[in-house]
Structures are given as structure tokens and as C-alpha cells.
Motif scaffolding. Structure first.
Motif, PDB file in Angstrom:
ATOM      1  N   LEU A  10       0.809  -1.228   0.000  1.00  0.00           N
ATOM      2  CA  LEU A  10       0.000   0.000   0.000  1.00  0.00           C
ATOM      3  C   LEU A  10       0.836   1.269   0.000  1.00  0.00           C
ATOM      4  O   LEU A  10       0.713   2.115  -0.883  1.00  0.00           O
ATOM      5  CB  LEU A  10      -0.937  -0.004   1.208  1.00  0.00           C
ATOM      6  N   GLY A  11       1.673   1.441   1.018  1.00  0.00           N
ATOM      7  CA  GLY A  11       2.460   2.654   1.134  1.00  0.00           C
ATOM      8  C   GLY A  11       2.302   3.311   2.482  1.00  0.00           C
ATOM      9  O   GLY A  11       1.542   2.848   3.338  1.00  0.00           O
ATOM     10  N   SER A  12       3.033   4.409   2.667  1.00  0.00           N
ATOM     11  CA  SER A  12       3.051   5.086   3.950  1.00  0.00           C
ATOM     12  C   SER A  12       3.604   6.490   3.761  1.00  0.00           C
ATOM     13  O   SER A  12       4.388   6.735   2.839  1.00  0.00           O
ATOM     14  CB  SER A  12       3.953   4.308   4.926  1.00  0.00           C
ATOM     15  N   PRO A  13       3.209   7.415   4.626  1.00  0.00           N
ATOM     16  CA  PRO A  13       3.849   8.733   4.573  1.00  0.00           C
ATOM     17  C   PRO A  13       5.323   8.617   4.954  1.00  0.00           C
ATOM     18  O   PRO A  13       5.737   7.634   5.577  1.00  0.00           O
ATOM     19  CB  PRO A  13       3.059   9.555   5.605  1.00  0.00           C
ATOM     20  N   ASP A  14       6.109   9.598   4.569  1.00  0.00           N
ATOM     21  CA  ASP A  14       7.541   9.576   4.862  1.00  0.00           C
ATOM     22  C   ASP A  14       7.825   9.734   6.355  1.00  0.00           C
ATOM     23  O   ASP A  14       8.880   9.328   6.836  1.00  0.00           O
ATOM     24  CB  ASP A  14       8.262  10.690   4.092  1.00  0.00           C
ATOM     25  N   SER A  15       6.901  10.351   7.054  1.00  0.00           N
ATOM     26  CA  SER A  15       7.042  10.544   8.496  1.00  0.00           C
ATOM     27  C   SER A  15       5.637  10.695   9.086  1.00  0.00           C
ATOM     28  O   SER A  15       4.668  10.894   8.343  1.00  0.00           O
ATOM     29  CB  SER A  15       7.883  11.785   8.799  1.00  0.00           C
ATOM     30  N   PRO A  16       5.510  10.644  10.405  1.00  0.00           N
ATOM     31  CA  PRO A  16       4.194  10.840  11.018  1.00  0.00           C
ATOM     32  C   PRO A  16       3.842  12.307  11.237  1.00  0.00           C
ATOM     33  O   PRO A  16       2.888  12.602  11.959  1.00  0.00           O
ATOM     34  CB  PRO A  16       4.331  10.084  12.349  1.00  0.00           C
ATOM     35  N   GLU A  17       4.588  13.205  10.610  1.00  0.00           N
ATOM     36  CA  GLU A  17       4.298  14.631  10.749  1.00  0.00           C
ATOM     37  C   GLU A  17       3.131  15.017   9.833  1.00  0.00           C
ATOM     38  O   GLU A  17       3.004  14.482   8.731  1.00  0.00           O
ATOM     39  CB  GLU A  17       5.531  15.466  10.422  1.00  0.00           C
ATOM     40  N   PRO A  18       2.283  15.964  10.265  1.00  0.00           N
ATOM     41  CA  PRO A  18       1.090  16.333   9.490  1.00  0.00           C
ATOM     42  C   PRO A  18       1.351  16.673   8.029  1.00  0.00           C
ATOM     43  O   PRO A  18       0.570  16.301   7.155  1.00  0.00           O
ATOM     44  CB  PRO A  18       0.538  17.539  10.255  1.00  0.00           C
ATOM     45  N   LYS A  19       2.451  17.361   7.720  1.00  0.00           N
ATOM     46  CA  LYS A  19       2.717  17.764   6.331  1.00  0.00           C
ATOM     47  C   LYS A  19       2.951  16.539   5.447  1.00  0.00           C
ATOM     48  O   LYS A  19       2.498  16.492   4.284  1.00  0.00           O
ATOM     49  CB  LYS A  19       3.913  18.724   6.249  1.00  0.00           C
ATOM     50  N   ARG A  47      -9.612  17.777  -1.169  1.00  0.00           N
ATOM     51  CA  ARG A  47      -8.832  18.981  -0.869  1.00  0.00           C
ATOM     52  C   ARG A  47      -9.603  19.969  -0.005  1.00  0.00           C
ATOM     53  O   ARG A  47      -9.030  20.648   0.846  1.00  0.00           O
ATOM     54  CB  ARG A  47      -8.400  19.647  -2.173  1.00  0.00           C
ATOM     55  N   GLY A  48     -10.901  20.028  -0.236  1.00  0.00           N
ATOM     56  CA  GLY A  48     -11.678  21.039   0.477  1.00  0.00           C
ATOM     57  C   GLY A  48     -12.141  20.619   1.844  1.00  0.00           C
ATOM     58  O   GLY A  48     -12.393  21.473   2.700  1.00  0.00           O
ATOM     59  N   ILE A  49     -12.278  19.326   2.071  1.00  0.00           N
ATOM     60  CA  ILE A  49     -12.813  18.871   3.355  1.00  0.00           C
ATOM     61  C   ILE A  49     -11.835  17.950   4.080  1.00  0.00           C
ATOM     62  O   ILE A  49     -11.334  18.271   5.160  1.00  0.00           O
ATOM     63  CB  ILE A  49     -14.173  18.155   3.143  1.00  0.00           C
ATOM     64  N   ILE A  50     -11.519  16.796   3.467  1.00  0.00           N
ATOM     65  CA  ILE A  50     -10.720  15.784   4.155  1.00  0.00           C
ATOM     66  C   ILE A  50      -9.335  16.293   4.515  1.00  0.00           C
ATOM     67  O   ILE A  50      -8.869  16.118   5.643  1.00  0.00           O
ATOM     68  CB  ILE A  50     -10.618  14.508   3.298  1.00  0.00           C
ATOM     69  N   LEU A  51      -8.646  16.939   3.569  1.00  0.00           N
ATOM     70  CA  LEU A  51      -7.268  17.378   3.841  1.00  0.00           C
ATOM     71  C   LEU A  51      -7.191  18.586   4.761  1.00  0.00           C
ATOM     72  O   LEU A  51      -6.109  18.988   5.166  1.00  0.00           O
ATOM     73  CB  LEU A  51      -6.548  17.657   2.519  1.00  0.00           C
ATOM     74  N   LYS A  52      -8.338  19.152   5.098  1.00  0.00           N
ATOM     75  CA  LYS A  52      -8.340  20.244   6.081  1.00  0.00           C
ATOM     76  C   LYS A  52      -8.554  19.721   7.496  1.00  0.00           C
ATOM     77  O   LYS A  52      -8.275  20.412   8.463  1.00  0.00           O
ATOM     78  CB  LYS A  52      -9.434  21.261   5.739  1.00  0.00           C
ATOM     79  N   THR A  53      -9.082  18.506   7.593  1.00  0.00           N
ATOM     80  CA  THR A  53      -9.437  17.982   8.911  1.00  0.00           C
ATOM     81  C   THR A  53      -8.687  16.708   9.299  1.00  0.00           C
ATOM     82  O   THR A  53      -8.385  16.498  10.471  1.00  0.00           O
ATOM     83  CB  THR A  53     -10.949  17.682   8.973  1.00  0.00           C
ATOM     84  N   ARG A  54      -8.377  15.873   8.318  1.00  0.00           N
ATOM     85  CA  ARG A  54      -7.873  14.531   8.635  1.00  0.00           C
ATOM     86  C   ARG A  54      -6.373  14.423   8.907  1.00  0.00           C
ATOM     87  O   ARG A  54      -5.965  13.595   9.733  1.00  0.00           O
ATOM     88  CB  ARG A  54      -8.254  13.583   7.497  1.00  0.00           C
ATOM     89  N   PRO A  55      -5.497  15.185   8.237  1.00  0.00           N
ATOM     90  CA  PRO A  55      -4.059  14.988   8.437  1.00  0.00           C
ATOM     91  C   PRO A  55      -3.593  15.063   9.881  1.00  0.00           C
ATOM     92  O   PRO A  55      -2.757  14.252  10.306  1.00  0.00           O
ATOM     93  CB  PRO A  55      -3.430  16.102   7.580  1.00  0.00           C
ATOM     94  N   LYS A  56      -4.120  15.996  10.641  1.00  0.00           N
ATOM     95  CA  LYS A  56      -3.674  16.144  12.027  1.00  0.00           C
ATOM     96  C   LYS A  56      -4.036  14.909  12.847  1.00  0.00           C
ATOM     97  O   LYS A  56      -3.214  14.387  13.607  1.00  0.00           O
ATOM     98  CB  LYS A  56      -4.302  17.390  12.652  1.00  0.00           C
ATOM     99  N   ALA A  60      -1.433  11.968  14.325  1.00  0.00           N
ATOM    100  CA  ALA A  60      -1.419  11.533  15.722  1.00  0.00           C
ATOM    101  C   ALA A  60      -1.509  10.012  15.805  1.00  0.00           C
ATOM    102  O   ALA A  60      -0.847   9.375  16.645  1.00  0.00           O
ATOM    103  CB  ALA A  60      -2.578  12.173  16.479  1.00  0.00           C
ATOM    104  N   ALA A  61      -2.319   9.417  14.925  1.00  0.00           N
ATOM    105  CA  ALA A  61      -2.454   7.960  14.895  1.00  0.00           C
ATOM    106  C   ALA A  61      -1.145   7.309  14.436  1.00  0.00           C
ATOM    107  O   ALA A  61      -0.696   6.312  15.018  1.00  0.00           O
ATOM    108  CB  ALA A  61      -3.602   7.554  13.983  1.00  0.00           C
ATOM    109  N   TYR A  62      -0.528   7.867  13.401  1.00  0.00           N
ATOM    110  CA  TYR A  62       0.736   7.326  12.921  1.00  0.00           C
ATOM    111  C   TYR A  62       1.816   7.409  13.998  1.00  0.00           C
ATOM    112  O   TYR A  62       2.643   6.495  14.146  1.00  0.00           O
ATOM    113  CB  TYR A  62       1.210   8.064  11.666  1.00  0.00           C
ATOM    114  N   LYS A  63       1.824   8.481  14.762  1.00  0.00           N
ATOM    115  CA  LYS A  63       2.834   8.632  15.813  1.00  0.00           C
ATOM    116  C   LYS A  63       2.704   7.545  16.876  1.00  0.00           C
ATOM    117  O   LYS A  63       3.696   7.146  17.499  1.00  0.00           O
ATOM    118  CB  LYS A  63       2.721  10.017  16.445  1.00  0.00           C
TER     119      LYS A  63
END
Length: 339
Positions: A10-19, A47-56, A60-63
Motif C-alpha cells: 500500500l504505502g506510507s507517509p515519509d514521516s508521522p508529521e502532518p505535512k 482537498r476542500g474537506i478531508i485534507l483540512k481535517t484529517r491529516p492532524k 497523531a495515529a501514525y505517531k
């Protein structure tokens, strides 16, 4: 021709940081086979809804589950690749559908070693639009654009292969040894019900009515729901589980459209409220532990169970780099190489 293998997870972000999580989620959720609505509506939603609310929240879950070595899914996939490479004669590369370890980089790595025939190996036992199909489509796009002379064939869903069922069953049995559990829950990744209908090659069989998955049909070759239920049935038979001591559910859902049911969180809650004191849970839609298995199931699931009076909550790891699983995949690859 020189052969090579590309394992794809599947894949993963490069780090658990929000960006980094935001970048990863943007790529993942903009895939038309993950959120299958028209591009403009999908872009607005993501872009208008999910990426404004979900990354943070996702960060936190990834951390919570991030390892010192990095993303658990990446680390475990790399261990699997390294073990397989030691057992086979062909080059074995690793890629992710989303994130920095792209399929293009994986194919280029193999081509750089002189490979001109690739076995594309999606690391998913069951077929689904949002997993196997998106990998196959992406690989075909890359072949046309960058690798026109590369021959690519893929490994089909292996959910019902007897040797896979045996390896999965052995893993479950081993991790439950000495555990006094009353119920074993097979929890699979959830998908919208419309994905099941869209994948129906007959255009008429899949009704999700309680009987279609048990009625023989060529639609089952691409029916995620049938394939999940089949894994549960085959493993239960292999382990000689008593009727009523196991069940199937589906985790993770997004939006308001109906997703495959019963839902895992509600099933855990129901079992606890009905008096189940000790339960175990296995997640056979994944071969590598990831955010969904380590946080959503192992942490959140356990919390739900305890809140309603449950006791011991045993999470069975994915197959990961289990030696039996490594041997199985290595044998499949060797058989392909020799033919």
C-alpha cells in the motif's frame, strides 16, 4: 529474457508529521479507485474537506505506531523482500502504490539490472478496486509511458490457494496457542458496497443479499466480499472452529454511503455487550501490519472491547515476514521463474 519480481504494498507517509501525512493522504484519496466519484467532486471532497481535517488526526495515529526504524508497513515489507531475495534466483524489488517508494522506481530498479520481464506481485490476498486493481492500472500506465518493451504479468488473488490457507491457519493457531479466547473475529478492510457491484463482470450477480457470495459465479474472481468470506470459511474449516465461535466483519469506512457490513467496531462492541470476555482478532486482508491493524484494530478495538466489559483482547499479527509465508511466496516466484 531476464526475469524479475516487483512486490507492491500500500504505502506510507515519509514521516508521522502532518505535512507528510497530508501529502500521502492527498495521493491516496485522489485515486479514482479509492474514492470513485467524478474528478471535480473528488477533488473538492479531498482537498476542500478531508485534507483540512484529517491529516492532524491521522498524524497523531501514525505517531502511536511509528517505529524507530520508520513506518511499520515499510519496515515489514522490506524484511519480507530481503528474506525472499535470499531464496530466489531472480531480482526482487519493492514498491508502494502510494508514497515515495513508487512503482515507477521499483520498475526502474529492475530494468537497471537488465530485467525485461516482470512478475508484478500485489501483496493482497483478495482482489479489490482500491488495492490490486489500482496497482495493475498504474503499472500498465507506467509501462506505456516509460517501459514500452517491458513484459509485465501479475499474480492473481491468492485468497483460496490451499498453501496460503495453510500458512495463514498455522500463523493463527500459533498465536492463539495458550490463549483462552471465546470468539475469533476475522476483520477485513472495508470498501463501499458499490465497489462490489462495479467489479461484477456479470453485471448482475452481486446483490450483497446474503446469498450471492455463496452461489457459484465467475463474478467471484473479482468479488472482494466473496473472497473475504471464503478466507474465513476455509481457515475455519482448517482449524476446525466450532460454528458460532468465529465471525467476519469489515473495518474502516469513509463518508455516508453504505460500506460492507457488519462493521468491525460495532461487532466488537456487540460481542462485549453480549458477554464475551475474551476475544481474538485477525486481519487477513493485509499481509503486513500497518496503521489500520496496529492502531485501528489493536488499540481502538481493544479500547472499545474494554469499555463494554470485555477482558483479554488478542490481536493476531499479519503474516509479515513469517518464515512459512516467505517460503510460500519464494516457491511461487521460483515456479514462475522456471516456467
Amino acid at each position: 529474457m531476464k526475469k524479475g519480481v516487483l512486490l507492491v504494498n500500500l504505502g506510507s507517509p515519509d514521516s508521522p508529521e502532518p505535512k507528510d501525512v497530508k501529502k500521502y493522504l492527498g495521493e491516496f484519496l485522489m485515486d479514482e479507485r479509492v474514492i470513485d466519484i467524478p474528478y471535480t467532486a473528488r477533488a473538492l471532497l479531498v482537498r476542500g474537506i478531508i485534507l483540512k481535517t484529517r491529516p492532524k488526526a491521522s498524524a497523531a495515529a501514525y505517531k502511536k505506531i511509528w517505529w524507530e526504524e520508520g513506518s511499520p508497513l515499510i519496515v515489514l515489507s522490506e524484511r519480507l523482500q530481503e528474506k525472499i531475495q535470499k531464496q530466489v534466483e531472480v531480482p526482487v524489488a519493492l514498491a508502494m502504490r502510494y508514497g515515495s517508494m513508487t512503482i515507477e522506481k521499483g520498475l526502474q530498479e529492475l530494468v537497471g539490472q537488465g530485467v525485461d520481464e516482470v512478475l508484478l506481485f500485489p501483496l493482497y490476498p483478495q482482489f479489490a478496486m482500491a488495492t490490486t486493481e489500482t496497482i495493475l492500472v498504474k503499472a500498465e500506465e507506467l509501462k506505456k509511458r516509460h517501459f514500452p518493451n517491458l513484459k509485465i504479468e501479475s499474480v492473481p488473488a491468492f485468497y483460496n490457494k490451499p498453501d496460503y490457507i495453510e500458512v495463514l491457519s498455522n500463523s493463527i493457531k500459533r498465536h492463539l496457542e495458550g490463549k483462552n479466547y471465546e470468539h475469533l473475529l476475522f476483520s477485513y478492510h472495508g470498501v463501499p458496497e458499490r465497489h462490489i457491484r462495479k467489479s461484477d463482470v456479470t453485471k448482475s450477480h452481486c446483490k450483497i443479499d446474503g446469498s450471492c457470495c455463496a452461489t457459484s459465479s465467475k463474478a467471484h474472481e473479482f468479488c472482494y466480499r466473496h473472497q473475504c468470506l471464503e478466507v474465513t470459511k476455509l481457515v475455519a474449516k482448517k482449524l476446525q472452529l466450532k460454528e458460532g465461535s468465529f465471525s467476519t466483519s469489515f473495518q474502516s469506512r469513509l463518508g455516508f454511503d453504505p460500506w460492507l457490513q457488519p462493521y468491525t467496531d460495532r461487532t466488537i462492541e456487540r460481542l462485549g455487550k453480549q458477554g464475551t470476555k475474551n476475544m481474538a482478532i485477525v486481519t487477513p486482508a493485509f499481509v503486513s501490519d500497518c496503521l489500520e491493524t496496529l492502531e485501528e484494530i489493536a488499540m481502538e478495538g481493544q479500547e472499545i472491547f474494554h469499555e463494554v466489559g470485555g477482558g483479554e483482547f488478542t490481536t493476531i499479527p499479519c503474516l509479515n515476514d513469517d518464515d512459512e509465508f516467505v517460503n510460500l511466496l519464494s516457491d511461487w516466484i521460483s515456479d514462475w521463474y522456471k516456467n
